[in-house]
Design a protein around this motif. Structure first.
Motif, mmCIF file in Angstrom:
data_model
loop_
_atom_site.group_PDB
_atom_site.id
_atom_site.type_symbol
_atom_site.label_atom_id
_atom_site.label_comp_id
_atom_site.label_asym_id
_atom_site.label_seq_id
_atom_site.Cartn_x
_atom_site.Cartn_y
_atom_site.Cartn_z
ATOM 1 N N THR A 101 33.847 -102.916 18.199
ATOM 2 C CA THR A 101 33.742 -101.639 18.907
ATOM 3 C C THR A 101 34.999 -100.785 18.803
ATOM 4 O O THR A 101 35.008 -99.655 19.292
ATOM 5 N N ASP A 102 36.064 -101.297 18.190
ATOM 6 C CA ASP A 102 37.220 -100.433 17.925
ATOM 7 C C ASP A 102 36.888 -99.360 16.892
ATOM 8 O O ASP A 102 37.601 -98.357 16.779
ATOM 9 N N LEU A 103 35.819 -99.575 16.140
ATOM 10 C CA LEU A 103 35.392 -98.607 15.132
ATOM 11 C C LEU A 103 34.475 -97.559 15.774
ATOM 12 O O LEU A 103 33.432 -97.889 16.331
ATOM 13 N N ALA A 104 34.867 -96.291 15.690
ATOM 14 C CA ALA A 104 34.086 -95.224 16.317
ATOM 15 C C ALA A 104 32.665 -95.163 15.753
ATOM 16 O O ALA A 104 31.702 -94.921 16.489
ATOM 17 N N TYR A 106 30.887 -97.612 14.630
ATOM 18 C CA TYR A 106 30.098 -98.714 15.185
ATOM 19 C C TYR A 106 29.683 -98.415 16.623
ATOM 20 O O TYR A 106 28.578 -98.759 17.051
ATOM 21 N N ARG A 107 30.550 -97.783 17.387
ATOM 22 C CA ARG A 107 30.163 -97.366 18.740
ATOM 23 C C ARG A 107 29.020 -96.356 18.681
ATOM 24 O O ARG A 107 28.113 -96.385 19.521
ATOM 25 N N ALA A 108 29.060 -95.491 17.690
ATOM 26 C CA ALA A 108 27.984 -94.512 17.528
ATOM 27 C C ALA A 108 26.657 -95.203 17.213
ATOM 28 O O ALA A 108 25.600 -94.815 17.720
ATOM 29 N N LYS A 109 26.696 -96.241 16.373
ATOM 30 C CA LYS A 109 25.472 -96.977 16.062
ATOM 31 C C LYS A 109 24.951 -97.731 17.285
ATOM 32 O O LYS A 109 23.733 -97.859 17.473
ATOM 33 N N LEU A 110 25.854 -98.235 18.120
ATOM 34 C CA LEU A 110 25.415 -98.877 19.363
ATOM 35 C C LEU A 110 24.702 -97.873 20.256
ATOM 36 O O LEU A 110 23.684 -98.204 20.898
ATOM 37 N N PRO A 210 44.201 -103.268 8.717
ATOM 38 C CA PRO A 210 43.016 -103.099 9.561
ATOM 39 C C PRO A 210 41.793 -102.720 8.739
ATOM 40 O O PRO A 210 41.905 -102.229 7.616
ATOM 41 N N PHE A 211 40.608 -102.949 9.306
ATOM 42 C CA PHE A 211 39.353 -102.568 8.677
ATOM 43 C C PHE A 211 39.034 -101.142 9.102
ATOM 44 O O PHE A 211 38.635 -100.897 10.230
ATOM 45 N N PHE A 212 39.252 -100.177 8.193
ATOM 46 C CA PHE A 212 39.082 -98.757 8.492
ATOM 47 C C PHE A 212 39.822 -98.381 9.774
ATOM 48 O O PHE A 212 39.291 -97.691 10.645
ATOM 49 N N GLY A 213 41.053 -98.873 9.900
ATOM 50 C CA GLY A 213 41.895 -98.500 11.017
ATOM 51 C C GLY A 213 41.691 -99.306 12.281
ATOM 52 O O GLY A 213 42.331 -99.033 13.305
ATOM 53 N N ALA A 214 40.816 -100.304 12.249
ATOM 54 C CA ALA A 214 40.532 -101.094 13.450
ATOM 55 C C ALA A 214 40.809 -102.569 13.199
ATOM 56 O O ALA A 214 40.546 -103.087 12.108
ATOM 57 N N ASP A 215 41.352 -103.224 14.207
ATOM 58 C CA ASP A 215 41.550 -104.668 14.145
ATOM 59 C C ASP A 215 40.315 -105.341 14.738
ATOM 60 O O ASP A 215 40.010 -105.146 15.923
ATOM 61 N N ILE A 216 39.602 -106.097 13.926
ATOM 62 C CA ILE A 216 38.376 -106.735 14.389
ATOM 63 C C ILE A 216 38.457 -108.230 14.118
ATOM 64 O O ILE A 216 39.203 -108.675 13.247
ATOM 65 N N PRO A 217 37.697 -109.040 14.857
ATOM 66 C CA PRO A 217 37.696 -110.487 14.622
ATOM 67 C C PRO A 217 37.308 -110.821 13.188
ATOM 68 O O PRO A 217 36.520 -110.112 12.557
#
Length: 243
Positions: A101-104, A106-110, A210-217
């Motif tokens: 959810t750090d990716l904007a 992905y939040r939009a898809k949610l 980061p993955f497109f600017g986001a740190d994800i698991p």
């Protein structure tokens, strides 16, 4: 079965229209180029009249406004679908949304998924892994000179043709009122894929990128145990693509 594909003139939509027609369905593309705008609602009532199924494979023209785009389109589509008596609403989404959810985007898809679930039309959300066709874009976005910096995450990439086949199968089946996943048969570290695809002289690093600017698991983008595993391997896809 009459199936309206929203976003049906884009890359995924065109392939899906072909696949559905090969299966004997009446597949109808709906997009702004055909006079139908899911965001404004223009033409939706006419497009969905007589439709059994709607498949949404739209993408926003501007990713910065993706949240408003996805939510509004889904609200308009489900409202028009209820009125038209649509029996199944299918949406293409992405694996791992809650874990990234750090990716904007992905939040939009949610937000899109939530609007579909609340829309009052029986539905199936098809979450797909990253497409093989997306890998080159990812690498170019993270290339600086001869260095390609890729996030230390694992992915389970899938061929677009396999995703389309799965969408066609889901569209022709009963709604599950939930989420299903489709992914490739192999899990890779992203930097390992980068080394396979890098041009001579390029080097791949993954130190804290980061993955497109986001740190994800590390396993955020890997499919769950009940996912449908598509048949195409990375080697098979590269061979077919001439890579």
């Amino acid at each position: 079965m009459r199936i309206v594909v929203v976003g049906g003139t884009g890359q995924t939509g065109r392939l899906l229209i072909e696949a559905l027609r090969e299966e004997g369905h009446e597949a109808v593309p709906a997009s702004r180029s055909t006079g139908i705008d899911a965001f404004t609602g223009v033409g939706l009532k006419e497009a969905l009249t007589g439709a059994d199924v709607v498949v949404d494979v739209t993408n926003p023209p501007d990713r910065e406004d993706a949240g408003a785009f996805f939510r509004t389109c889904s609200e308009n589509l489900t409202a028009a679908g209820r009125e038209a008596g649509v029996r199944h609403h299918v949406t293409l989404s992405i694996i791992g949304l809650e874990r990234a959810t750090d990716l904007a985007y992905y939040r939009a898809k949610l937000a899109q998924e939530a609007a579909v679930a609340a829309g009052g039309v029986p539905f199936t959300i098809v979450r797909a892994a990253q497409f093989f066709e997306f890998l080159d874009v990812l690498m170019r976005a993270n290339t600086d000179g001869d260095e390609i910096r890729l996030a230390p995450v694992r992915v389970q990439p899938v061929a677009l043709s396999d995703v389309v086949a799965r969408l066609a199968a889901v569209a022709g089946a009963a709604p599950v009122n939930g989420t299903v996943e489709v992914a490739g048969p192999e899990v890779f570290a992203l930097d390992a894929i980068g080394r396979l695809l890098a041009a001579p002289g390029q080097r791949v690093t993954s130190d804290g990128t980061p993955f497109f600017g986001a740190d994800i698991p590390v396993d955020a983008l890997v499919a769950g145990p009940s996912a449908h595993l598509a048949p195409t391997t990375l080697a098979g896809w590269r061979a077919a693509a001439g890579g």
